[in-house]
Design a protein around this motif. Structure first.
Motif, PDB file in Angstrom:
ATOM      1  N   HIS A 172       0.834  -1.515   0.198  1.00 34.99           N
ATOM      2  CA  HIS A 172      -0.133   0.011  -0.167  1.00 34.99           C
ATOM      3  C   HIS A 172       0.718   1.406   0.135  1.00 34.99           C
ATOM      4  O   HIS A 172       1.822   1.519   0.858  1.00 34.99           O
ATOM      5  CB  HIS A 172      -0.641   0.259   1.104  1.00 34.99           C
ATOM      6  N   LYS A 173       0.266   2.187  -0.819  1.00 30.50           N
ATOM      7  CA  LYS A 173       1.431   3.337  -1.444  1.00 30.50           C
ATOM      8  C   LYS A 173       0.223   4.806  -0.328  1.00 30.50           C
ATOM      9  O   LYS A 173       0.985   5.758  -0.753  1.00 30.50           O
ATOM     10  CB  LYS A 173       2.054   3.707  -2.338  1.00 30.50           C
ATOM     11  N   GLU A 174      -0.337   4.442  -1.285  1.00 33.20           N
ATOM     12  CA  GLU A 174      -1.958   5.783  -1.496  1.00 33.20           C
ATOM     13  C   GLU A 174      -1.953   6.458   0.115  1.00 33.20           C
ATOM     14  O   GLU A 174      -1.481   6.224   1.683  1.00 33.20           O
ATOM     15  CB  GLU A 174      -2.795   5.411  -1.948  1.00 33.20           C
ATOM     16  N   PRO A 175      -2.674   7.792   0.122  1.00 30.29           N
ATOM     17  CA  PRO A 175      -1.931   8.343   1.286  1.00 30.29           C
ATOM     18  C   PRO A 175      -3.051   7.608   2.057  1.00 30.29           C
ATOM     19  O   PRO A 175      -3.218   8.024   3.524  1.00 30.29           O
ATOM     20  CB  PRO A 175      -2.344   9.706   1.020  1.00 30.29           C
ATOM     21  N   ILE A 176      -4.353   7.454   2.065  1.00 28.94           N
ATOM     22  CA  ILE A 176      -5.582   6.957   2.403  1.00 28.94           C
ATOM     23  C   ILE A 176      -4.966   6.406   4.197  1.00 28.94           C
ATOM     24  O   ILE A 176      -5.446   5.858   4.955  1.00 28.94           O
ATOM     25  CB  ILE A 176      -6.308   6.698   2.091  1.00 28.94           C
ATOM     26  N   TYR A 177      -3.468   5.346   3.399  1.00 33.00           N
ATOM     27  CA  TYR A 177      -3.331   4.246   4.549  1.00 33.00           C
ATOM     28  C   TYR A 177      -2.569   5.400   5.548  1.00 33.00           C
ATOM     29  O   TYR A 177      -2.381   4.186   6.831  1.00 33.00           O
ATOM     30  CB  TYR A 177      -1.890   3.532   3.409  1.00 33.00           C
ATOM     31  N   HIS A 178      -2.188   6.108   5.409  1.00 36.21           N
ATOM     32  CA  HIS A 178      -1.593   7.635   6.966  1.00 36.21           C
ATOM     33  C   HIS A 178      -2.939   7.229   7.800  1.00 36.21           C
ATOM     34  O   HIS A 178      -2.793   6.482   9.143  1.00 36.21           O
ATOM     35  CB  HIS A 178      -1.425   8.659   6.001  1.00 36.21           C
ATOM     36  N   ALA A 179      -3.926   7.654   7.357  1.00 34.74           N
ATOM     37  CA  ALA A 179      -4.861   7.582   7.979  1.00 34.74           C
ATOM     38  C   ALA A 179      -4.938   6.004   8.636  1.00 34.74           C
ATOM     39  O   ALA A 179      -5.846   5.566   9.950  1.00 34.74           O
ATOM     40  CB  ALA A 179      -6.619   7.847   7.753  1.00 34.74           C
ATOM     41  N   PRO A 182      -9.182  21.411  10.931  1.00 39.11           N
ATOM     42  CA  PRO A 182      -9.462  20.201  10.311  1.00 39.11           C
ATOM     43  C   PRO A 182      -9.964  19.793  10.340  1.00 39.11           C
ATOM     44  O   PRO A 182     -10.691  19.427  10.191  1.00 39.11           O
ATOM     45  CB  PRO A 182      -7.939  20.455   9.593  1.00 39.11           C
ATOM     46  N   TYR A 183      -9.628  18.671  12.227  1.00 44.31           N
ATOM     47  CA  TYR A 183     -10.652  17.963  12.605  1.00 44.31           C
ATOM     48  C   TYR A 183     -11.874  18.167  13.236  1.00 44.31           C
ATOM     49  O   TYR A 183     -13.048  17.209  13.293  1.00 44.31           O
ATOM     50  CB  TYR A 183     -10.378  17.079  14.109  1.00 44.31           C
ATOM     51  N   LEU A 184     -12.414  19.604  13.309  1.00 48.51           N
ATOM     52  CA  LEU A 184     -13.981  20.068  12.894  1.00 48.51           C
ATOM     53  C   LEU A 184     -14.541  20.056  11.804  1.00 48.51           C
ATOM     54  O   LEU A 184     -15.386  20.495  11.969  1.00 48.51           O
ATOM     55  CB  LEU A 184     -14.095  20.705  13.752  1.00 48.51           C
ATOM     56  N   THR A 185     -13.110  20.586  11.190  1.00 43.64           N
ATOM     57  CA  THR A 185     -14.206  20.407   9.585  1.00 43.64           C
ATOM     58  C   THR A 185     -13.683  19.652   8.667  1.00 43.64           C
ATOM     59  O   THR A 185     -15.014  19.534   7.655  1.00 43.64           O
ATOM     60  CB  THR A 185     -14.473  21.792   8.899  1.00 43.64           C
ATOM     61  N   LEU A 186     -13.308  19.157   8.247  1.00 42.76           N
ATOM     62  CA  LEU A 186     -12.420  18.014   7.586  1.00 42.76           C
ATOM     63  C   LEU A 186     -12.660  16.847   7.501  1.00 42.76           C
ATOM     64  O   LEU A 186     -12.798  16.157   9.178  1.00 42.76           O
ATOM     65  CB  LEU A 186     -11.437  18.521   6.928  1.00 42.76           C
ATOM     66  N   ASP A 187     -13.049  16.021   6.656  1.00 49.92           N
ATOM     67  CA  ASP A 187     -12.652  14.298   7.369  1.00 49.92           C
ATOM     68  C   ASP A 187     -12.158  13.750   6.178  1.00 49.92           C
ATOM     69  O   ASP A 187     -11.646  13.430   5.324  1.00 49.92           O
ATOM     70  CB  ASP A 187     -14.396  13.921   7.190  1.00 49.92           C
ATOM     71  N   GLN A 188     -11.878  11.860   6.953  1.00 54.79           N
ATOM     72  CA  GLN A 188     -10.764  11.247   6.254  1.00 54.79           C
ATOM     73  C   GLN A 188     -11.195  10.857   4.446  1.00 54.79           C
ATOM     74  O   GLN A 188     -10.160  10.357   4.156  1.00 54.79           O
ATOM     75  CB  GLN A 188     -11.773   9.691   6.948  1.00 54.79           C
ATOM     76  N   SER A 189     -12.149  10.945   4.113  1.00 54.63           N
ATOM     77  CA  SER A 189     -12.498  10.968   2.997  1.00 54.63           C
ATOM     78  C   SER A 189     -11.874  12.368   1.698  1.00 54.63           C
ATOM     79  O   SER A 189     -10.390  12.072   0.517  1.00 54.63           O
ATOM     80  CB  SER A 189     -14.137  11.292   2.072  1.00 54.63           C
ATOM     81  N   ALA A 190     -11.207  13.338   2.547  1.00 61.76           N
ATOM     82  CA  ALA A 190     -10.102  14.259   1.714  1.00 61.76           C
ATOM     83  C   ALA A 190      -8.730  13.060   1.816  1.00 61.76           C
ATOM     84  O   ALA A 190      -8.227  13.272   0.608  1.00 61.76           O
ATOM     85  CB  ALA A 190      -9.833  15.425   3.232  1.00 61.76           C
ATOM     86  N   LEU A 191      -8.825  12.188   2.330  1.00 67.58           N
ATOM     87  CA  LEU A 191      -7.168  10.730   2.521  1.00 67.58           C
ATOM     88  C   LEU A 191      -7.398  10.565   1.057  1.00 67.58           C
ATOM     89  O   LEU A 191      -6.106  10.083   0.022  1.00 67.58           O
ATOM     90  CB  LEU A 191      -6.436  10.908   2.766  1.00 67.58           C
ATOM     91  N   ALA A 251      -2.580  13.782  -0.244  1.00 67.52           N
ATOM     92  CA  ALA A 251      -0.803  14.072   1.091  1.00 67.52           C
ATOM     93  C   ALA A 251      -1.063  15.471   1.588  1.00 67.52           C
ATOM     94  O   ALA A 251      -0.965  15.688   2.152  1.00 67.52           O
ATOM     95  CB  ALA A 251       0.611  13.380   0.010  1.00 67.52           C
ATOM     96  N   LYS A 252      -2.185  16.740   0.786  1.00 64.06           N
ATOM     97  CA  LYS A 252      -2.381  17.571   1.629  1.00 64.06           C
ATOM     98  C   LYS A 252      -2.279  17.727   2.710  1.00 64.06           C
ATOM     99  O   LYS A 252      -3.389  18.457   3.614  1.00 64.06           O
ATOM    100  CB  LYS A 252      -3.401  18.285  -0.164  1.00 64.06           C
ATOM    101  N   TYR A 253      -3.376  16.625   3.015  1.00 66.40           N
ATOM    102  CA  TYR A 253      -4.440  16.424   4.010  1.00 66.40           C
ATOM    103  C   TYR A 253      -3.211  15.271   4.854  1.00 66.40           C
ATOM    104  O   TYR A 253      -4.134  14.603   5.943  1.00 66.40           O
ATOM    105  CB  TYR A 253      -5.863  15.910   3.895  1.00 66.40           C
ATOM    106  N   VAL A 254      -2.411  15.028   5.038  1.00 70.90           N
ATOM    107  CA  VAL A 254      -1.850  14.060   5.839  1.00 70.90           C
ATOM    108  C   VAL A 254      -0.685  15.133   6.867  1.00 70.90           C
ATOM    109  O   VAL A 254      -0.434  15.988   6.567  1.00 70.90           O
ATOM    110  CB  VAL A 254      -0.838  13.344   5.033  1.00 70.90           C
ATOM    111  N   TRP A 255      -1.776  14.399   7.624  1.00 71.69           N
ATOM    112  CA  TRP A 255      -0.899  15.411  10.121  1.00 71.69           C
ATOM    113  C   TRP A 255      -1.238  14.658  10.482  1.00 71.69           C
ATOM    114  O   TRP A 255      -2.499  13.537  10.014  1.00 71.69           O
ATOM    115  CB  TRP A 255      -1.030  16.542   9.620  1.00 71.69           C
ATOM    116  N   SER A 256      -0.586  14.783  11.424  1.00 66.50           N
ATOM    117  CA  SER A 256      -1.009  13.085  12.918  1.00 66.50           C
ATOM    118  C   SER A 256      -1.678  14.042  13.370  1.00 66.50           C
ATOM    119  O   SER A 256      -0.597  15.301  14.558  1.00 66.50           O
ATOM    120  CB  SER A 256      -0.167  12.350  13.042  1.00 66.50           C
ATOM    121  N   PRO A 257      -2.569  13.685  14.203  1.00 65.09           N
ATOM    122  CA  PRO A 257      -3.312  11.994  14.798  1.00 65.09           C
ATOM    123  C   PRO A 257      -4.793  12.328  12.903  1.00 65.09           C
ATOM    124  O   PRO A 257      -4.374  13.805  13.080  1.00 65.09           O
ATOM    125  CB  PRO A 257      -4.527  11.776  15.413  1.00 65.09           C
TER     126      PRO A 257
END
Ligand code: URP
Ligand code: ZN
Ligand code: ZN
Length: 467
Positions: free
Chosen positions: A202-209, A266-275, A283-289
């Protein structure tokens, strides 16, 4: 030297009232109706809200991280912060292994010197505690006026502290009266999940989440809470993202534990689907958590409303898409973690919170400024509009509509996670200690005029917040 802000609606964490504000020598000296003063510059705030400047308790400017360095330094970062209504930031001073703490703090002073357009302070990271760093800690906190330390339970390959170090940090902070800020994720298990995902191709940004599940944030939050409690320390959980962590914080607070929490726009307004967007856009939405499924947002808003979470940090940690986020084009685990939020923290919370009726203007001021001032020892010098306080003031137009875009923002990054969002409300003018930094939406500040603020905790967070 003197200024009067006239005709505005003054909003603090407690009140809203119509009044003029007289400023002299950087301080608020009078608040009242129809003020006049010979020689004072009159600032017309008719139709505007006049609020205390934003205090951003969570920034990473000019920070080396994930084999690169953030794109916003103390110049672009603090200019962008000022445009967004923030007048004070608290940035994380990194430390490393056996490096002397005094050297680390000196390095952070050098980053800010001559560049900061707004006031600032530091939180001090605790990584590996050696005999030497442990011995140095009390003196450096006292001497530098630092009232908060930071421990990471994540980033196994970079910053992660052992539970033993975390516990020692709590004990030491308890003795010194400092607040311990903790990044709560189980970094070791995340590291294992990341390796599993990479082995599976797995290589894609969604795997970060997908490799940083909410359960591992909840588990680490619970662990930090219990360790802090045993040590008798004050815990501040940074960037809370999910129901699992919120539930642990609420349960602890209901038992009377000395625990506080921050979330971020971002946690109040954006969601995992962005990744999961096509191509490498995620990748623009990769941060932690990571961003979570949408239902978590209600838990965060509710916890803020109930004062179970108290503050909003930006977690500003910006990496441009080109050249930086692209480091992880073929491996999601190499995408630098972090996003650009220092500028829009204030606007997003106002627009999504106040303008949409989720929170009151007083709650907004509390979350964006006052609570952070109280928890971190800046109050009442900062975080409110009161006689004797620094004249850190935002004159805010609550009606204007504006579109967020990387084309117009002032951060040194080539994208904005809120690209195309229409927000209601915008800071028009921003003053730091009575001096304009933003005047009629133009930057007029002086780089290097931002002062390093030494802090003290005369009252505990519990006393100061009174919640
Ligand atoms: O992804 C993030 N949040 N980057 C900054 C470091 C941290 O964990 O706060
Ligand atoms: Zn963190
Ligand atoms: Zn952070």
């Amino acid at each position: 030297m003197k200024k009067i802000i006239k005709g505005g609606r003054v909003a603090t964490a407690a009140d809203v009232f119509e009044a003029d504000i007289l400023i002299e020598n950087g301080k608020i000296v009078q608040i009242g109706k129809d003020l006049s003063e010979v020689g004072a510059e009159i600032i017309d705030a008719t139709g505007k809200i006049v609020m205390p400047g934003g205090i951003d308790p969570h920034t990473h400017l000019d920070m080396p991280f994930n084999n690169t360095v953030t794109d916003d330094d103390w110049k672009s970062g603090t200019i962008a912060a000022a445009f967004g209504g923030t007048t004070t930031i608290l940035d994380f001073c990194l430390t490393a292994g056996e490096e002397k703490l005094s050297a680390a703090v000196e390095k952070w002073h050098d980053k800010a010197k001559g560049k900061s357009a707004i006031d600032y302070g530091f939180h001090l990271m605790i990584g590996d505690l050696t005999h030497e760093t442990e011995a140095e800690l009390p003196q450096i906190l006292e001497q530098e006026g630092i009232t908060s330390v930071k421990v990471f339970m994540a980033y196994a390959k970079e910053f992660q502290a052992t539970d033993r170090t975390l516990f020692k940090a709590f004990k030491i902070a308890k003795d010194l009266g400092a607040v311990v800020m903790v990044h709560c994720e189980n970094g070791s298990v995340i590291d294992e999940l990341v390796e599993e995902a990479r082995r599976a191709g797995h290589k894609e940004p969604i795997y970060h989440a997908l490799t940083r599940p909410a359960e591992l944030e909840g588990e680490a939050t619970k662990r930090a809470i219990e360790l802090a409690h045993i040590a008798g320390a004050t815990l501040y959980v940074v960037h809370v993202t999910c129901k699992e962590a919120v539930d642990e914080i609420i349960a602890a607070r209901e038992k009377g534990y000395d625990v506080y929490g921050e979330t971020c726009p971002p946690y109040l307004t954006l969601d995992q689907s962005a990744l999961a967007q096509p191509g490498f856009e995620g990748a623009k939405y990769v941060w932690s958590p990571p961003l979570r499924p949408k239902y978590h947002q209600d838990h965060l808003w509710n916890a803020l409303k109930a004062k179970q979470l108290q503050t909003i940090g930006s977690d500003q940690c910006s990496f441009s898409f080109k050249g930086k986020k692209q480091l992880g084009l073929n491996d999601f685990s190499k995408i630098p973690n972090g996003g650009p939020f220092i500028e829009d923290r204030f606007s997003i919370l106002y627009s999504e919170g106040v303008a949409k009726g989720k929170i009151s203007i007083n709650e907004f001021v509390d979350m964006i400024s006052t609570s952070a001032a109280k928890i971190f020892g800046l109050f009442p010098q900062k975080g409110t509009i009161a006689i004797g306080s620094d004249a850190d003031i935002v004159i805010f137009d609550p009606e204007v509509k504006r579109e967020i875009s990387a084309k117009t923002h002032h951060m040194n990054v080539d994208y904005n996670p809120y690209e195309g969002w229409e927000v209601t409300g915008e800071p028009v003018s921003v003053l730091v200690r009575g001096e304009y930094v933003i005047k009629n939406k133009e930057f007029v500040g002086v780089l290097g005029s931002g002062q390093y603020i030494k802090r003290t905790l005369k009252t505990t967070a519990a006393e100061a917040l009174n919640i």
